[in-house]
Design a protein around this motif. Sequence first.
Motif, mmCIF file in Angstrom:
data_model
loop_
_atom_site.group_PDB
_atom_site.id
_atom_site.type_symbol
_atom_site.label_atom_id
_atom_site.label_comp_id
_atom_site.label_asym_id
_atom_site.label_seq_id
_atom_site.Cartn_x
_atom_site.Cartn_y
_atom_site.Cartn_z
ATOM 1 N N GLN A 176 0.814 -1.216 0.000
ATOM 2 C CA GLN A 176 0.000 0.000 0.000
ATOM 3 C C GLN A 176 0.849 1.269 0.000
ATOM 4 O O GLN A 176 0.335 2.355 -0.288
ATOM 5 C CB GLN A 176 -0.899 0.039 1.248
ATOM 6 N N LEU A 177 2.125 1.157 0.317
ATOM 7 C CA LEU A 177 2.957 2.321 0.577
ATOM 8 C C LEU A 177 3.806 2.716 -0.619
ATOM 9 O O LEU A 177 4.311 1.866 -1.351
ATOM 10 C CB LEU A 177 3.862 2.054 1.786
ATOM 11 N N ARG A 178 3.949 4.027 -0.791
ATOM 12 C CA ARG A 178 4.852 4.595 -1.793
ATOM 13 C C ARG A 178 5.663 5.697 -1.099
ATOM 14 O O ARG A 178 5.105 6.493 -0.359
ATOM 15 C CB ARG A 178 4.088 5.204 -2.972
ATOM 16 N N GLN A 179 6.946 5.762 -1.362
ATOM 17 C CA GLN A 179 7.813 6.750 -0.718
ATOM 18 C C GLN A 179 8.508 7.591 -1.785
ATOM 19 O O GLN A 179 9.500 7.181 -2.370
ATOM 20 C CB GLN A 179 8.850 6.035 0.161
ATOM 21 N N PHE A 180 7.948 8.788 -2.028
ATOM 22 C CA PHE A 180 8.501 9.687 -3.038
ATOM 23 C C PHE A 180 8.991 11.007 -2.449
ATOM 24 O O PHE A 180 9.820 11.681 -3.038
ATOM 25 C CB PHE A 180 7.457 10.001 -4.113
ATOM 26 N N GLY A 181 8.456 11.394 -1.318
ATOM 27 C CA GLY A 181 8.707 12.722 -0.779
ATOM 28 C C GLY A 181 7.397 13.460 -0.622
ATOM 29 O O GLY A 181 6.328 12.969 -0.995
ATOM 30 N N LEU A 182 7.444 14.651 -0.049
ATOM 31 C CA LEU A 182 6.240 15.450 0.151
ATOM 32 C C LEU A 182 5.783 16.073 -1.167
ATOM 33 O O LEU A 182 6.609 16.377 -2.032
ATOM 34 C CB LEU A 182 6.506 16.565 1.162
ATOM 35 N N PRO A 183 4.471 16.286 -1.310
ATOM 36 C CA PRO A 183 4.009 17.073 -2.463
ATOM 37 C C PRO A 183 4.423 18.522 -2.284
ATOM 38 O O PRO A 183 4.078 19.151 -1.281
ATOM 39 C CB PRO A 183 2.480 16.904 -2.423
ATOM 40 N N ILE A 184 5.167 19.031 -3.231
ATOM 41 C CA ILE A 184 5.644 20.413 -3.132
ATOM 42 C C ILE A 184 5.200 21.190 -4.370
ATOM 43 O O ILE A 184 4.811 20.613 -5.378
ATOM 44 C CB ILE A 184 7.184 20.462 -2.970
ATOM 45 N N ARG A 185 5.275 22.493 -4.284
ATOM 46 C CA ARG A 185 4.799 23.354 -5.362
ATOM 47 C C ARG A 185 5.560 23.074 -6.659
ATOM 48 O O ARG A 185 6.787 22.882 -6.648
ATOM 49 C CB ARG A 185 4.967 24.815 -4.955
ATOM 50 N N PRO A 186 4.850 23.049 -7.789
ATOM 51 C CA PRO A 186 5.495 22.685 -9.065
ATOM 52 C C PRO A 186 6.701 23.526 -9.416
ATOM 53 O O PRO A 186 7.594 23.052 -10.118
ATOM 54 C CB PRO A 186 4.361 22.888 -10.085
ATOM 55 N N ALA A 187 6.773 24.769 -8.944
ATOM 56 C CA ALA A 187 7.924 25.621 -9.257
ATOM 57 C C ALA A 187 9.226 24.993 -8.794
ATOM 58 O O ALA A 187 10.286 25.221 -9.390
ATOM 59 C CB ALA A 187 7.749 26.994 -8.610
ATOM 60 N N PHE A 188 9.170 24.172 -7.750
ATOM 61 C CA PHE A 188 10.385 23.549 -7.234
ATOM 62 C C PHE A 188 10.855 22.399 -8.118
ATOM 63 O O PHE A 188 11.967 21.894 -7.922
ATOM 64 C CB PHE A 188 10.175 23.075 -5.800
ATOM 65 N N ALA A 189 10.035 21.970 -9.062
ATOM 66 C CA ALA A 189 10.461 20.933 -10.004
ATOM 67 C C ALA A 189 11.271 21.515 -11.157
ATOM 68 O O ALA A 189 11.870 20.775 -11.937
ATOM 69 C CB ALA A 189 9.241 20.187 -10.543
ATOM 70 N N GLU A 190 11.280 22.842 -11.271
ATOM 71 C CA GLU A 190 12.000 23.500 -12.361
ATOM 72 C C GLU A 190 13.423 23.849 -11.935
ATOM 73 O O GLU A 190 13.674 24.163 -10.770
ATOM 74 C CB GLU A 190 11.259 24.774 -12.778
ATOM 75 N N THR A 191 14.338 23.798 -12.860
ATOM 76 C CA THR A 191 15.709 24.203 -12.584
ATOM 77 C C THR A 191 15.748 25.716 -12.381
ATOM 78 O O THR A 191 15.288 26.473 -13.240
ATOM 79 C CB THR A 191 16.641 23.811 -13.738
ATOM 80 N N PRO A 192 16.268 26.177 -11.254
ATOM 81 C CA PRO A 192 16.251 27.626 -10.997
ATOM 82 C C PRO A 192 17.250 28.364 -11.870
ATOM 83 O O PRO A 192 18.226 27.786 -12.362
ATOM 84 C CB PRO A 192 16.645 27.724 -9.519
ATOM 85 N N ARG A 193 17.002 29.641 -12.057
ATOM 86 C CA ARG A 193 17.964 30.477 -12.769
ATOM 87 C C ARG A 193 19.189 30.719 -11.907
ATOM 88 O O ARG A 193 19.188 30.435 -10.717
ATOM 89 C CB ARG A 193 17.304 31.797 -13.158
ATOM 90 N N ALA A 194 20.220 31.248 -12.492
ATOM 91 C CA ALA A 194 21.475 31.481 -11.781
ATOM 92 C C ALA A 194 21.224 32.366 -10.557
ATOM 93 O O ALA A 194 20.424 33.310 -10.601
ATOM 94 C CB ALA A 194 22.488 32.139 -12.705
ATOM 95 N N ARG A 195 21.932 32.064 -9.474
ATOM 96 C CA ARG A 195 21.750 32.783 -8.218
ATOM 97 C C ARG A 195 21.989 34.281 -8.387
ATOM 98 O O ARG A 195 21.228 35.112 -7.875
ATOM 99 C CB ARG A 195 22.683 32.197 -7.157
ATOM 100 N N GLU A 196 23.037 34.652 -9.132
ATOM 101 C CA GLU A 196 23.341 36.077 -9.305
ATOM 102 C C GLU A 196 22.215 36.792 -10.040
ATOM 103 O O GLU A 196 21.873 37.938 -9.720
ATOM 104 C CB GLU A 196 24.659 36.243 -10.073
ATOM 105 N N VAL A 197 21.624 36.127 -11.042
ATOM 106 C CA VAL A 197 20.514 36.721 -11.790
ATOM 107 C C VAL A 197 19.313 36.931 -10.872
ATOM 108 O O VAL A 197 18.686 37.998 -10.864
ATOM 109 C CB VAL A 197 20.141 35.823 -12.989
ATOM 110 N N LEU A 198 18.981 35.910 -10.095
ATOM 111 C CA LEU A 198 17.846 36.020 -9.187
ATOM 112 C C LEU A 198 18.066 37.122 -8.164
ATOM 113 O O LEU A 198 17.148 37.887 -7.844
ATOM 114 C CB LEU A 198 17.614 34.686 -8.478
ATOM 115 N N ARG A 199 19.267 37.212 -7.636
ATOM 116 C CA ARG A 199 19.529 38.231 -6.626
ATOM 117 C C ARG A 199 19.314 39.632 -7.179
ATOM 118 O O ARG A 199 18.741 40.497 -6.507
ATOM 119 C CB ARG A 199 20.952 38.081 -6.084
ATOM 120 N N ARG A 200 19.753 39.863 -8.390
ATOM 121 C CA ARG A 200 19.540 41.194 -8.987
ATOM 122 C C ARG A 200 18.043 41.457 -9.179
ATOM 123 O O ARG A 200 17.556 42.557 -8.901
ATOM 124 C CB ARG A 200 20.297 41.302 -10.304
ATOM 125 N N GLU A 201 17.323 40.468 -9.682
ATOM 126 C CA GLU A 201 15.886 40.640 -9.900
ATOM 127 C C GLU A 201 15.138 40.898 -8.600
ATOM 128 O O GLU A 201 14.163 41.653 -8.566
ATOM 129 C CB GLU A 201 15.304 39.404 -10.590
#
Length: 381
Positions: A176-201
């Motif tokens: 009955q059990l499946r172990q994948f992790g918690l359901p998290i917001r879809p944005a966290f499934a995307e590769t983030p932009r470079a840290r320096e770019v985000l900091r400026r924005e």
Amino acid sequence: MTSQKILILMSNTGGGHRASAEALQAGFARRFGDRFQVEIIDLLIDHLPWPLNQLPKSYALLANYLPWLWRLLWKTGERQIIASPLMTLAARWAAPSIRRVLRTYEPDLIISVHPLVQEMTLYALNQEGRQRPYVIVVTDLSTAHPLWFHPDARLCFVASEEARRRALRAGMRPEQLRQFGLPIRPAFAETPRAREVLRRELGMDPELPAALLLGGGEGIGPVARIARCVAEGLHGQGTPIGQLVIVCGRNRILLTRLKNRRWPVPTIVNGFVHNMSDWMAACDCVITKAGPGTIAEAMIRGLPVILSGFIPGQEEGNIPYVVDNRVGAFSTDPEEIARLVTRWFGEEREELAAMAARARELGNPRSTLQIVEEIANVLAS
């Protein structure tokens, strides 16, 4: 082709249950488009009779201001000899109301993201006599209460090995059990932009390492004291060695108070934010209470964690999860928290990088998509 209907049962006892429900809803939309019609309801508050609909209102008071009493209730509820007759009584009392919910929504499948709805909903389903798949998605990271688990569920999703062991002890079967992790917001499934770019924005200093201080959705806890101590620590000998981002949630009094303060290092003060994925990707560590969703998101972003507090019961096990996996530390002392951040941004930069790498190994950015894919397979079978 008619969309299949999925009903997600939650309640506003803390923000994590709604956040998980919305993450699953978004995951279905992202993965399957309009193949499924997914609705979320607060079963306890909006659909149960008095006094059952009053239970969620006591949670915030007990968890935040009377934690000793909350811990006592939590531990008492772990004893089956006490919890079982109470839940049976509640299930009988709630059955007519839940049957009305089932007739109103006519779901093809039901998902629970709350531990108090299992017994009541499955009792009503048995009374109704119509078979509908019932799935549990546990939103606690480690210390999952026995009320989460019910042998009549088709599947139960857990986020850690400790939660899996607790499920087995509560009578769930391995299949009955499946172990994948918690359901998290879809944005966290995307590769983030470079840290320096985000900091400026985001209006941050692009060069200085950054600590992210979170007060939860309601901005509760010693946020102001921790912020003051961390900022003073990062000021060093007159030249800032780091910067600070504070998220006050919906606490407008705290937001105004901190915005009006003069800070010795670059500091950004926010209210409730909807782009937490970007803020985490722009920072080097996070300071937060031991909420499971925040920890899971921090792991995905490779963000070492300082746990500054916990809710007795469901969040206690999150402390060894972080500490034993060497992805962070635990302290309730604002001055010690400041010393930790200062060392991480100074002489312990290599250890900070090692913790970040271990955090990324623990995180699963595809957890939500894996969960919804498994659930879709239930409806396809």
